[in-house]
Motif scaffolding. Sequence first.
Motif, PDB file in Angstrom:
ATOM      1  N   TRP A  96       0.816  -1.216   0.000  1.00  8.69           N
ATOM      2  CA  TRP A  96       0.000   0.000   0.000  1.00  8.69           C
ATOM      3  C   TRP A  96       0.846   1.260   0.000  1.00  8.69           C
ATOM      4  O   TRP A  96       0.311   2.369  -0.060  1.00  8.69           O
ATOM      5  CB  TRP A  96      -0.958  -0.001   1.187  1.00  8.69           C
ATOM      6  N   GLY A 169       0.660   6.988   6.716  1.00 10.57           N
ATOM      7  CA  GLY A 169      -0.389   5.982   6.602  1.00 10.57           C
ATOM      8  C   GLY A 169      -1.636   6.572   5.966  1.00 10.57           C
ATOM      9  O   GLY A 169      -1.977   7.737   6.194  1.00 10.57           O
ATOM     10  N   TRP A 170      -2.313   5.747   5.168  1.00  5.70           N
ATOM     11  CA  TRP A 170      -3.503   6.239   4.470  1.00  5.70           C
ATOM     12  C   TRP A 170      -4.663   6.493   5.422  1.00  5.70           C
ATOM     13  O   TRP A 170      -5.612   7.201   5.062  1.00  5.70           O
ATOM     14  CB  TRP A 170      -3.923   5.245   3.394  1.00  5.70           C
ATOM     15  N   GLU A 171      -4.611   5.926   6.633  1.00  2.26           N
ATOM     16  CA  GLU A 171      -5.697   6.180   7.577  1.00  2.26           C
ATOM     17  C   GLU A 171      -5.713   7.624   8.048  1.00  2.26           C
ATOM     18  O   GLU A 171      -6.743   8.099   8.560  1.00  2.26           O
ATOM     19  CB  GLU A 171      -5.572   5.238   8.777  1.00  2.26           C
ATOM     20  N   ASP A 172      -4.597   8.348   7.859  1.00  6.58           N
ATOM     21  CA  ASP A 172      -4.561   9.769   8.221  1.00  6.58           C
ATOM     22  C   ASP A 172      -5.154  10.666   7.143  1.00  6.58           C
ATOM     23  O   ASP A 172      -5.238  11.888   7.341  1.00  6.58           O
ATOM     24  CB  ASP A 172      -3.122  10.209   8.500  1.00  6.58           C
ATOM     25  N   GLY A 173      -5.532  10.094   6.024  1.00  8.76           N
ATOM     26  CA  GLY A 173      -6.130  10.885   4.958  1.00  8.76           C
ATOM     27  C   GLY A 173      -5.342  10.786   3.661  1.00  8.76           C
ATOM     28  O   GLY A 173      -4.161  10.407   3.654  1.00  8.76           O
ATOM     29  N   GLY A 177      -0.902  11.395   2.796  1.00  5.24           N
ATOM     30  CA  GLY A 177      -0.202  10.317   2.099  1.00  5.24           C
ATOM     31  C   GLY A 177       0.406  10.773   0.789  1.00  5.24           C
ATOM     32  O   GLY A 177       1.550  10.423   0.469  1.00  5.24           O
TER      33      GLY A 177
END
Length: 314
Positions: A96, A169-173, A177
Amino acid sequence: MARFIASRLVSLILSLVVASVAIFVVIELVPGDPAGFMLGLNATPEAIAALRAEMGLTDGPLARYLTWTGGMLTGDFGTSYTYKVPVADLVAARLWVSLPLTAYALALSTLIAVPVGLLAASRRGRPADFAVMGATQLGIAVPNFWFAMLLVLVFAITWRVFPSGGFPGWEDGLWPGLRALTLPAVALALPQASILARVMRSALIETLGQDYIRTARAKGLSQGQSVRRHALRNALIPVMTILGLQFSFLLAGAIIIENVFFLPGLGRLIFQGITQRDLIVVESVVMLLVFAVILVTFLVDVAYALVDPRLRRA
C-alpha cells in the motif's frame, strides 16, 4: 485474439517457473548459515540445529522448493524469521506504499513526457527541440538518488513544502499520504520521463515520415490534426513498451529511493530482509516483484494487439 492471448499466457507461466527456479538457486548459493547468523556468535550448536529445523533448512533443496512454490500458489508465502509474522501480511502492508508510489511516479512521467515528446517532434530541428533533447539528456544522466536528496534540500528543508521522509499511513487521509509520496515520486518520475519523451519524439518523427501522413496533409489536414488523428496512435506502440518497462522498474527498482525517504515499501522490506538474512522474505518478495514484471509485460502484449490489429492476425 484468443489464440494470441493463450500463447502469451503459456509464455507467462513458463517465465514464472524459470524465475522461481533461478531465485531459489541464487538464495541457496548465498554463503553462510541463516540460523547461525540470526542467533549470533554465542549460540550453541543445539540452538542452531533447533532453529534450522524450525526454518525447514534440514529438508532437501527439492522439498524446500516445492514447499515454497506450493505455498505461494495458495497465498502462503511463509513466516518471517525476523518479524515472526506471515510474509503475506508484511507484503500487504508494504504494497500500500509501493504500489501508489509507482502509480504516482508513472502518472507524473507520462504527463510530462507525452506533451514534451509531441513538442520536440513537431518542432524538429528548432530551438525547442534542442532544448527538450538537452533537458532529457540531463534527466537521464542525473542519478535519481542524488536528485532525491536535492529535492529534500530544496522542498523539505529550505521551503518546507513537503515532508523529508516517512509515511503517515492512508488512515490519516489522502492528502498527507500524497504529500509524503510526492518528492519520492518526482525523483523516480523525472529520469523515466526523460527516456519516455525521447522515445515519443523518435516514434512520432518516424511516423510523420510515412506516406499516409503525407497523404493526410495533402488532403488538407494541418500538422496538428494529422498527428492527433493518425500519427499518435501508431507512435504509441513503442511508447507502450517503455511504459510497461517503466512500471516494472518503478515497482521493483525503488529500493534506493524508499531508503532515502524512509518509506516502508517493498524495496525497503527487501533491503531489511537482506541485511537481517531473512531469506524467506527476500525470495518471496522478489518472486512477487518478478510476477508483477511478467504480468505487466503480458498486459503490454495484449495492449499491442488492441492497438495494432496486425499482431492479432499474425
